[in-house]
Design a protein around this motif. Sequence first.
Motif, PDB file in Angstrom:
ATOM      1  N   UNK A  67       0.822  -1.204   0.000  1.00  0.00           N
ATOM      2  CA  UNK A  67       0.000   0.000   0.000  1.00  0.00           C
ATOM      3  C   UNK A  67       0.858   1.257   0.000  1.00  0.00           C
ATOM      4  N   UNK A  68       1.198   1.775   1.148  1.00  0.00           N
ATOM      5  CA  UNK A  68       1.862   3.076   1.220  1.00  0.00           C
ATOM      6  C   UNK A  68       3.346   3.024   0.901  1.00  0.00           C
ATOM      7  N   UNK A  69       4.072   2.087   1.535  1.00  0.00           N
ATOM      8  CA  UNK A  69       5.508   2.041   1.327  1.00  0.00           C
ATOM      9  C   UNK A  69       5.927   0.633   0.932  1.00  0.00           C
ATOM     10  N   UNK A  70       6.558   0.546  -0.206  1.00  0.00           N
ATOM     11  CA  UNK A  70       7.198  -0.688  -0.651  1.00  0.00           C
ATOM     12  C   UNK A  70       8.302  -0.272  -1.603  1.00  0.00           C
ATOM     13  N   UNK A  71       9.269  -1.154  -1.791  1.00  0.00           N
ATOM     14  CA  UNK A  71      10.411  -0.831  -2.630  1.00  0.00           C
ATOM     15  C   UNK A  71      10.861  -2.091  -3.364  1.00  0.00           C
ATOM     16  N   UNK A  72      11.599  -1.876  -4.422  1.00  0.00           N
ATOM     17  CA  UNK A  72      12.247  -2.971  -5.170  1.00  0.00           C
ATOM     18  C   UNK A  72      11.280  -4.052  -5.629  1.00  0.00           C
ATOM     19  N   UNK A  73      10.076  -3.690  -6.051  1.00  0.00           N
ATOM     20  CA  UNK A  73       9.136  -4.681  -6.562  1.00  0.00           C
ATOM     21  C   UNK A  73       9.618  -5.166  -7.924  1.00  0.00           C
ATOM     22  N   UNK A  74       9.935  -6.444  -7.994  1.00  0.00           N
ATOM     23  CA  UNK A  74      10.353  -7.070  -9.247  1.00  0.00           C
ATOM     24  C   UNK A  74       9.480  -8.292  -9.491  1.00  0.00           C
ATOM     25  N   UNK A  75       8.995  -8.427 -10.716  1.00  0.00           N
ATOM     26  CA  UNK A  75       8.061  -9.492 -11.058  1.00  0.00           C
ATOM     27  C   UNK A  75       8.687 -10.369 -12.137  1.00  0.00           C
ATOM     28  N   UNK A  76       8.601 -11.678 -11.932  1.00  0.00           N
ATOM     29  CA  UNK A  76       9.026 -12.652 -12.945  1.00  0.00           C
ATOM     30  C   UNK A  76       7.819 -13.517 -13.284  1.00  0.00           C
ATOM     31  N   UNK A  77       7.985 -14.436 -14.207  1.00  0.00           N
ATOM     32  CA  UNK A  77       6.860 -15.310 -14.546  1.00  0.00           C
ATOM     33  C   UNK A  77       6.553 -16.297 -13.418  1.00  0.00           C
ATOM     34  N   UNK A  78       7.503 -16.511 -12.501  1.00  0.00           N
ATOM     35  CA  UNK A  78       7.302 -17.473 -11.414  1.00  0.00           C
ATOM     36  C   UNK A  78       6.905 -16.849 -10.084  1.00  0.00           C
ATOM     37  N   UNK A  79       7.108 -15.534  -9.924  1.00  0.00           N
ATOM     38  CA  UNK A  79       6.796 -14.910  -8.651  1.00  0.00           C
ATOM     39  C   UNK A  79       7.251 -13.467  -8.608  1.00  0.00           C
ATOM     40  N   UNK A  80       7.367 -12.938  -7.404  1.00  0.00           N
ATOM     41  CA  UNK A  80       7.798 -11.550  -7.273  1.00  0.00           C
ATOM     42  C   UNK A  80       8.661 -11.395  -6.026  1.00  0.00           C
ATOM     43  N   UNK A  81       9.449 -10.330  -6.031  1.00  0.00           N
ATOM     44  CA  UNK A  81      10.222  -9.964  -4.847  1.00  0.00           C
ATOM     45  C   UNK A  81       9.893  -8.514  -4.529  1.00  0.00           C
ATOM     46  N   UNK A  82       9.987  -8.206  -3.238  1.00  0.00           N
ATOM     47  CA  UNK A  82       9.597  -6.875  -2.778  1.00  0.00           C
ATOM     48  C   UNK A  82      10.271  -6.609  -1.436  1.00  0.00           C
TER      49      UNK A  82
END
Length: 148
Positions: A67-82
């Motif tokens: 919601x308000x604060x998140x960083x480094x959101x990376x999405x791949x076909x298998x999942x995501x990192x945040x």
Amino acid sequence: MSRGIDYGSLMHNAMRSLICTVLQQIADEGLPGSHHFFITFDTRHPETEIADWLRDRYPEEMTIVIQHWFDDLEVTEDGFSITLNFGDNPEHLVIPFDAITTFVDPSVEFGLRFETQSYEDDEEDDEDEGEAEPRPEAEVVSLDKFRK
């Protein structure tokens, strides 16, 4: 000989693809308007990566809020990192789409729920020459538990 169309598995794949597309849009453009997400995932999934103290606190499942604060959101076909903030402690998480049990955007009353699966028997399943188990079915989730 065909055993029929596995609609449950097809729906499961389509819903995970929808989550992938939504998260990629957020990674590219940010969260629009009042959109925000509650994502519950299975911390026991073998490809889930979270800090040891989080795994100790949430040994089976965990719900995160984007919601308000998140960083480094990376999405791949298998999942995501945040990277999310837990009491002024930024923590990096890696969450495979197969570990997600619910995905909810309460701002538009949208939600998905996936049936859970056991990861403890995976090694035994790999040794079997028989057919693979079908993927868990998916369904639309009631938003009542997320309402204030």
